[in-house]
Design a protein around this motif. Sequence first.
Motif, PDB file in Angstrom:
ATOM      1  N   ALA A   1       0.827  -1.209   0.000  1.00 58.92           N
ATOM      2  CA  ALA A   1       0.000   0.000   0.000  1.00 58.92           C
ATOM      3  C   ALA A   1       0.858   1.256   0.000  1.00 58.92           C
ATOM      4  CB  ALA A   1      -0.928  -0.014   1.213  1.00 58.92           C
ATOM      5  N   ARG A   2       1.960   1.229   0.765  1.00 58.90           N
ATOM      6  CA  ARG A   2       2.840   2.405   0.804  1.00 58.90           C
ATOM      7  C   ARG A   2       3.577   2.609  -0.509  1.00 58.90           C
ATOM      8  NH1 ARG A   2       4.712   0.840   6.917  1.00 58.90           N
ATOM      9  NH2 ARG A   2       3.216   2.198   8.025  1.00 58.90           N
ATOM     10  N   ALA A   3       3.684   1.543  -1.298  1.00 53.54           N
ATOM     11  CA  ALA A   3       4.304   1.657  -2.617  1.00 53.54           C
ATOM     12  C   ALA A   3       3.309   2.135  -3.675  1.00 53.54           C
ATOM     13  CB  ALA A   3       4.893   0.312  -3.032  1.00 53.54           C
ATOM     14  N   GLY A   4       2.060   2.385  -3.267  1.00 54.90           N
ATOM     15  CA  GLY A   4       1.067   2.909  -4.183  1.00 54.90           C
ATOM     16  C   GLY A   4       0.149   1.890  -4.807  1.00 54.90           C
ATOM     17  N   VAL A   5       0.235   0.634  -4.385  1.00 49.43           N
ATOM     18  CA  VAL A   5      -0.660  -0.393  -4.929  1.00 49.43           C
ATOM     19  C   VAL A   5      -2.079  -0.138  -4.402  1.00 49.43           C
ATOM     20  CG1 VAL A   5      -1.157  -2.868  -5.021  1.00 49.43           C
ATOM     21  CG2 VAL A   5       1.216  -2.066  -5.045  1.00 49.43           C
ATOM     22  N   PRO A   6      -3.104  -0.098  -5.245  1.00 51.04           N
ATOM     23  CA  PRO A   6      -4.489   0.111  -4.777  1.00 51.04           C
ATOM     24  C   PRO A   6      -4.861  -0.905  -3.694  1.00 51.04           C
ATOM     25  CG  PRO A   6      -4.374   0.245  -7.161  1.00 51.04           C
ATOM     26  CD  PRO A   6      -3.030  -0.242  -6.713  1.00 51.04           C
ATOM     27  N   LEU A   7      -5.703  -0.495  -2.754  1.00 49.37           N
ATOM     28  CA  LEU A   7      -5.992  -1.337  -1.590  1.00 49.37           C
ATOM     29  C   LEU A   7      -6.661  -2.646  -1.967  1.00 49.37           C
ATOM     30  CD1 LEU A   7      -7.066   1.263   1.127  1.00 49.37           C
ATOM     31  CD2 LEU A   7      -4.834   0.218   0.704  1.00 49.37           C
ATOM     32  N   ALA A   8      -7.537  -2.634  -2.961  1.00 49.63           N
ATOM     33  CA  ALA A   8      -8.182  -3.890  -3.363  1.00 49.63           C
ATOM     34  C   ALA A   8      -7.140  -4.872  -3.892  1.00 49.63           C
ATOM     35  CB  ALA A   8      -9.246  -3.614  -4.415  1.00 49.63           C
ATOM     36  N   GLU A   9      -6.213  -4.385  -4.679  1.00 52.92           N
ATOM     37  CA  GLU A   9      -5.152  -5.244  -5.205  1.00 52.92           C
ATOM     38  C   GLU A   9      -4.183  -5.654  -4.088  1.00 52.92           C
ATOM     39  OE1 GLU A   9      -1.482  -5.164  -8.465  1.00 52.92           O
ATOM     40  OE2 GLU A   9      -2.994  -3.557  -8.458  1.00 52.92           O
ATOM     41  N   THR A  10      -3.907  -4.717  -3.188  1.00 52.03           N
ATOM     42  CA  THR A  10      -3.047  -5.028  -2.039  1.00 52.03           C
ATOM     43  C   THR A  10      -3.612  -6.193  -1.244  1.00 52.03           C
ATOM     44  OG1 THR A  10      -2.109  -2.807  -1.783  1.00 52.03           O
ATOM     45  CG2 THR A  10      -2.258  -4.156   0.194  1.00 52.03           C
TER      46      THR A  10
END
Length: 221
Positions: free
Chosen positions: A183-192
């Motif tokens: 998430a901190r790397a910018g991955v969307p939360l659903a994908e995270t």
Amino acid sequence: MYRERASRLAGAVVWENTVAGAGRVLPDGCMDLLWHEGRLLVAGPDTRAYVTEGFPGVWAGLRFYPGTAPAFLGVPAHELLDQRVELSDLWPASVVRRLCARVVRAGDPAAALEEIVLERALPADPLPSRLVEALGAGCPVAAIAGELGLGARQLHRRSLASFGYGPKTLARVLRMQRALSLARAGVPLAETAVRAGYADQSHLSRDVRELAGVPLTGLLR
């Protein structure tokens, strides 16, 4: 300001932090040897976020790779669960006094802690790293026990001694850390949520809140 670097001790991290107010230390499966204002302390494994308040100033530490600190300390991890204790509660006071004096003389507390640990480090037990890697890959606990040649109860006892809690709790902690990194790397939360091994985004949010004590969005801010 917080800064860290990889230690010469396998898997460990050496860090320094200047603390001005309250902070939140999240469960990560690790234990730390700490230095603060002339004192050596040990941070035991956490099952929930540890809120730091009332102890401002410069802190230094060495964060052990998950499961490896008990061999150095000579104390099972579960005896230090959710605790911060003086090193002199675990080791003879005379030994700790000498080590404290050594850190003071060094002028670089973080580097001195690393030297102390390197001098006293024992040969690594392969089980903690194998368990961490298998759980990180999403392997079921029963399958891991079979691969390690251990019964489920034996694996649980070994996990308590090494990590402070059983493999299922360890898996939750490691999964949360994976999710936060994504998430901190910018991955969307659903994908995270999917990539970290959660059923869905709601499951991710609930689990992080239980372990961290605050919503996921608060941690990301």
